[in-house]
Design a protein around this motif. Structure first.
Motif, PDB file in Angstrom:
ATOM      1  N   SER B  54       0.151  -2.466   2.253  1.00 12.09           N
ATOM      2  CA  SER B  54       1.427  -3.026   1.806  1.00 12.09           C
ATOM      3  C   SER B  54       1.936  -2.374   0.522  1.00 12.09           C
ATOM      4  N   LEU B  55       1.006  -2.005  -0.352  1.00 11.71           N
ATOM      5  CA  LEU B  55       1.405  -1.436  -1.653  1.00 11.71           C
ATOM      6  C   LEU B  55       1.997  -0.038  -1.484  1.00 11.71           C
ATOM      7  N   LEU B  56       1.413   0.750  -0.597  1.00  6.66           N
ATOM      8  CA  LEU B  56       1.829   2.148  -0.427  1.00  6.66           C
ATOM      9  C   LEU B  56       2.731   2.318   0.792  1.00  6.66           C
ATOM     10  N   GLY B  57       3.242   1.212   1.313  1.00  6.74           N
ATOM     11  CA  GLY B  57       4.021   1.268   2.551  1.00  6.74           C
ATOM     12  C   GLY B  57       5.517   1.426   2.344  1.00  6.74           C
ATOM     13  N   GLY B  58       5.904   2.096   1.303  1.00 11.26           N
ATOM     14  CA  GLY B  58       7.326   2.324   1.065  1.00 11.26           C
ATOM     15  C   GLY B  58       7.997   1.162   0.372  1.00 11.26           C
ATOM     16  N   LEU B  91       2.528  -6.681  -8.161  1.00 11.54           N
ATOM     17  CA  LEU B  91       2.863  -8.108  -8.159  1.00 11.54           C
ATOM     18  C   LEU B  91       3.990  -8.414  -7.177  1.00 11.54           C
ATOM     19  N   HIS B  92       4.944  -7.507  -7.082  1.00 13.26           N
ATOM     20  CA  HIS B  92       6.011  -7.697  -6.101  1.00 13.26           C
ATOM     21  C   HIS B  92       5.430  -7.667  -4.686  1.00 13.26           C
ATOM     22  N   THR B  93       4.500  -6.752  -4.457  1.00  7.76           N
ATOM     23  CA  THR B  93       3.875  -6.625  -3.133  1.00  7.76           C
ATOM     24  C   THR B  93       3.138  -7.911  -2.738  1.00  7.76           C
ATOM     25  N   VAL B  94       2.499  -8.559  -3.707  1.00  5.87           N
ATOM     26  CA  VAL B  94       1.827  -9.837  -3.440  1.00  5.87           C
ATOM     27  C   VAL B  94       2.809 -10.835  -2.852  1.00  5.87           C
ATOM     28  N   SER B  95       3.996 -10.914  -3.448  1.00  2.00           N
ATOM     29  CA  SER B  95       4.976 -11.894  -2.974  1.00  2.00           C
ATOM     30  C   SER B  95       5.389 -11.575  -1.538  1.00  2.00           C
ATOM     31  N   LEU B  96       5.463 -10.295  -1.196  1.00  3.45           N
ATOM     32  CA  LEU B  96       5.810  -9.927   0.177  1.00  3.45           C
ATOM     33  C   LEU B  96       4.687 -10.332   1.139  1.00  3.45           C
ATOM     34  N   ILE B  97       3.449  -9.967   0.805  1.00  3.06           N
ATOM     35  CA  ILE B  97       2.313 -10.261   1.689  1.00  3.06           C
ATOM     36  C   ILE B  97       2.171 -11.771   1.907  1.00  3.06           C
ATOM     37  N   ASP B 108       6.814 -11.298  11.147  1.00  2.00           N
ATOM     38  CA  ASP B 108       5.974 -10.276  11.780  1.00  2.00           C
ATOM     39  C   ASP B 108       6.317  -8.871  11.303  1.00  2.00           C
ATOM     40  N   LEU B 109       7.508  -8.745  10.700  1.00  2.00           N
ATOM     41  CA  LEU B 109       8.025  -7.419  10.387  1.00  2.00           C
ATOM     42  C   LEU B 109       8.458  -7.366   8.924  1.00  2.00           C
ATOM     43  N   ARG B 110       8.109  -6.275   8.269  1.00  3.47           N
ATOM     44  CA  ARG B 110       8.460  -6.090   6.854  1.00  3.47           C
ATOM     45  C   ARG B 110       8.573  -4.593   6.631  1.00  3.47           C
ATOM     46  N   ARG B 111       9.666  -4.164   6.054  1.00  2.00           N
ATOM     47  CA  ARG B 111       9.880  -2.729   5.834  1.00  2.00           C
ATOM     48  C   ARG B 111       9.629  -1.937   7.117  1.00  2.00           C
ATOM     49  N   ARG B 113       7.656  -2.343   9.478  1.00  2.00           N
ATOM     50  CA  ARG B 113       6.272  -2.247   9.959  1.00  2.00           C
ATOM     51  C   ARG B 113       5.725  -3.667  10.160  1.00  2.00           C
ATOM     52  N   ALA B 114       4.610  -3.749  10.882  1.00  5.52           N
ATOM     53  CA  ALA B 114       3.949  -5.042  11.051  1.00  5.52           C
ATOM     54  C   ALA B 114       3.551  -5.577   9.682  1.00  5.52           C
ATOM     55  N   THR B 115       3.693  -6.904   9.485  1.00  8.34           N
ATOM     56  CA  THR B 115       3.319  -7.499   8.205  1.00  8.34           C
ATOM     57  C   THR B 115       1.796  -7.439   8.030  1.00  8.34           C
ATOM     58  N   ASN B 116       1.363  -7.612   6.799  1.00  4.91           N
ATOM     59  CA  ASN B 116      -0.052  -7.449   6.449  1.00  4.91           C
ATOM     60  C   ASN B 116      -0.984  -8.283   7.332  1.00  4.91           C
ATOM     61  N   HIS B 117      -0.663  -9.577   7.484  1.00  7.02           N
ATOM     62  CA  HIS B 117      -1.568 -10.438   8.248  1.00  7.02           C
ATOM     63  C   HIS B 117      -1.567 -10.096   9.730  1.00  7.02           C
ATOM     64  N   LYS B 118      -0.473  -9.469  10.234  1.00 11.03           N
ATOM     65  CA  LYS B 118      -0.472  -9.066  11.646  1.00 11.03           C
ATOM     66  C   LYS B 118      -1.451  -7.909  11.863  1.00 11.03           C
ATOM     67  N   VAL B 119      -1.664  -7.112  10.844  1.00 15.17           N
ATOM     68  CA  VAL B 119      -2.575  -5.966  10.954  1.00 15.17           C
ATOM     69  C   VAL B 119      -4.005  -6.346  10.568  1.00 15.17           C
ATOM     70  N   PHE B 120      -4.159  -7.088   9.468  1.00 14.77           N
ATOM     71  CA  PHE B 120      -5.498  -7.316   8.914  1.00 14.77           C
ATOM     72  C   PHE B 120      -6.006  -8.747   9.092  1.00 14.77           C
ATOM     73  N   GLY B 121      -5.162  -9.636   9.607  1.00 15.80           N
ATOM     74  CA  GLY B 121      -5.559 -11.040   9.724  1.00 15.80           C
ATOM     75  C   GLY B 121      -5.199 -11.815   8.468  1.00 15.80           C
TER      76      GLY B 121
END
Lengths: 308, 308
Positions: B54-58, B91-97, B108-111, B113-121
Motif C-alpha cells: 500500500s505504501l509503494l503502490g502509487g 500515516l496517510h497510507t494507514v488511513s487508506l488501509i 475492494d478497490l483503491r488506486r 488495485r485490490a485493497t490491502n485486506h483483499k490481498v493479504f487478509g
C-alpha cells in the motif's frame, strides 16, 4: 549479588506486590486524569470512550511498572517517568484491542470483561487502537514530558520495539505460522518480537528518563529482554496449566489454535528451566546496580513466581 | 499578491504538475529505498510486504509534496524534509488501509488495485496499518532526521493531527454518524478532523523542518487547514460528478452510504463556492511569503482545478 539473593528468601513476592501496587496506582491515576482532560468537548466522545474502556480497564501494568522501576534503579524520579509509563501502557493496550479482533484471535473476553469490539464494534475497536498508538507519541513528544534529546531517544526505543520488527511483527508471525512450521527458532523469534522487545524497551525507556548513561541503558535493555522472554514462556505455561479466573481468558486457547508456544516445543519442565535461566540472565545484567535496583530485581523474580 | 495572481493565468496547473511530479518522484524513491533496507533478513517479510504494497503502490503523494513545498517556501532544503514527507505518507497510507477494511468502508478497490485486506487478509491489513503508524514515528525520531527539538515539534504536530482529535477521530465520526444526524456543523467537523488537520500539519511540519519561526509555522498551518477543507469538499464533489477511472474508486459510494458530504448538505454550486473561498483564505495566509512559496500557492489552486 548477595543482598539481592538474600531478599529472595521470604519477602520478595510481598515486596514486589506492594511496590507494584503503589506504582500501578500512580499509572492508573495518571492515565485516568490524562484521558479525562483529552479532547474534552471536541465531539469525539465515542472514540474516546472506546479508548478509555480498554486503557482504564485494569490490568497488571507490568510494562509501565518496569519503566518506573528502571527509572528508579538509575536514581531517577518516579513522577518524571509517569508520562512515559502511561504511553507504554497505551501501546500495550493497542495490542490487546487489535489482537482480540475477529480477524486475529477472535476473543470475547479480556481482563474478565467483554473485549473492545464486543462493546464498541469492530470499526471503533480498530480506530481506538490507531488513536492510542498516536496518543502515545503525542504524549511522548509533549514539551513537558522530557527534554527533546531524551524524548527522541525514548520514542525511538519504543517505536523500534512495537512496529515491524517488534510487537506488530511478532503478532504477524503468530497469525501466519502454520502448526507444522512451528519450531524452536520460530517460537523464540515470535516471543522476542511480540513480547520481549517491548518489555526491554520499557525498562530501557525508564533508564533513559532517569538520565542513565548508554551502558546502563543497554544493561536495562538486556535485563528487560530476558524478563520479557521469561514472561512470555510463563504466559505459555499458564495457558496450559493455569485456571481461567487467574489469567482472565480461556485456558488452552493458544494450544488449541496450534500456536508457537514453549510448552508445545519444549515441554513443561524444560520451559520452566528456560524461564528460570532468563531470569538469572536478567538479574546478572543489573547485578552492578545498587539497592535502588531492588524493585527491578523483585519484578524479575515475580515473573517466575506467577507460575507457582 | 500580484505576482502570485499573475502566475495563475496560464501556467499554474502545468507548473504545479511538473513541480509535484518531481517532488513525488523524490518521495517515491525515498520510500522505496527506505522500505528495501528495513528489517532485512529479520523474518517479518509478509508484514513488510503488506506495508510496502500500500505504501509503494502509487498515489498523488499530496501531503508529502505539501510538506516539501512548505519547507521550500520558508527557504528550507528539499532533501532534508524527505524523511518527514515519507513519514507523513506512511500515516496517510494507514488511513487508506484501515478505512478500506470490511468493518469500515468495505472497499475492494483503491488506486485501481485490490485493497490491502483483499490481498493479504484482514489480520495482516490491520497489523500493516499499526506497523506503519509506528514506522512513521521510528523514522521521525531517527537521529539523522532532524535535531531533537525540531523532531519533537514535528512529531507533536503530526500526532495531534492524526489521532483522537484528528484523522482517527474524523473517521470515527464518519463511521458513527446516522444519515439523519448529518448537518452543516458535523460535516465541517468531520472534514476538519479527518482531512484538514493532517494536511495543515503536513504544511506546518515542512515549515518546521525549514527552520521557520512560530508565526510562519502558524501561517503554513492556516494555509494547510484551508487547503485541506477545500481538498475534502472537492473530493466530495468528484464523488458525485467524477468518473471512477479518475478517482480510482466507485463513484457515488459516499452518497450511497449516507455520509456527511458538502454536496449533500450544501448542494453542488454552494460547495464549489465554499471550496474556492477556502483556497482564497489559504492564499491569503501565505501572501507575505516570497517567490519560494509559489509551489505552495500552485498546490492550493490545483486543489480546485481538479474539479474542472
Amino acid at each position: 549479588m548477595t543482598a539481592a539473593s538474600d531478599a529472595t528468601t521470604d519477602l520478595t513476592d510481598l515486596d514486589f506486590t506492594a511496590y507494584a501496587d503503589s506504582r500501578r496506582a500512580m499509572v492508573d491515576d495518571y492515565l485516568a486524569a490524562y484521558m479525562a482532560r483529552r479532547a474534552d468537548g471536541e465531539g469525539f466522545d465515542k472514540l474516546k470512550e472506546a479508548m478509555s474502556y480498554s486503557l482504564l480497564g485494569g490490568g497488571k501494568r507490568f510494562r509501565p511498572v518496569l519503566a518506573i522501576a528502571g527509572c528508579e534503579a538509575v536514581g531517577g524520579d518516579c513522577e518524571k517517568v509517569l508520562p512515559v509509563a502511561a504511553a507504554i501502557e497505551m501501546l500495550h493496550t493497542v495490542s490487546l484491542i487489535h489482537d482480540d479482533l475477529p480477524a486475529m484471535d477472535n476473543d470475547d473476553l479480556r481482563r474478565h470483561r467483554a473485549t473492545n469490539h464486543k462493546v464498541f464494534g469492530e470499526a471503533l475497536a480498530i480506530l481506538a487502537g490507531d488513536a492510542l498508538i498516536t496518543e502515545a507519541y503525542l504524549l511522548l513528544s509533549a514539551p513537558d514530558t522530557a527534554p527533546p534529546a531524551t524524548a527522541m531517544a525514548v520514542i525511538h526505543e519504543i517505536a523500534h520495539a512495537t512496529g515491524l520488527s517488534g510487537m506488530a511483527g511478532g503478532q504477524s508471525l503468530d497469525m501466519l505460522t502454520a502448526p507444522d512450521e512451528i519450531d524452536e527458532a520460530l517460537t523464540r523469534q515470535t516471543h522476542h518480537a511480540k513480547t520481549a522487545r517491548f518489555i526491554a524497551a520499557s525498562a530501557a525507556a525508564g533508564a533513559l528518563m532517569g538520565g542513565a548513561d548508554p551502558e546502563t541503558v543497554a544493561a536495562l535493555r538486556t535485563f528487560g529482554e530476558n524478563v520479557g522472554q521469561a514472561f512470555q514462556i510463563v504466559d505459555d505455561i499458564l495457558n496450559v496449566t493455569g485456571d481461567a479466573a487467574r489469567i482472565g481468558k480461556s485456558v488452552g486457547s493458544d494450544a488449541n489454535a496450534g500456536k508457537a508456544t514453549y510448552p508445545a516445543v519444549h515441554g513443561l519442565p524444560e520451559s520452566r528451566r528456560l524461564a528460570a535461566e532468563h531470569i538469572d540472565a536478567a538479574l546478572a545484567a543489573v547485578q552492578h546496580l545498587g539497592e535502588a535496583a531492588e524493585p527491578l530485581r523483585a519484578a524479575a523474580r515475580f515473573v517466575i513466581e506467577r507460575d507457582r
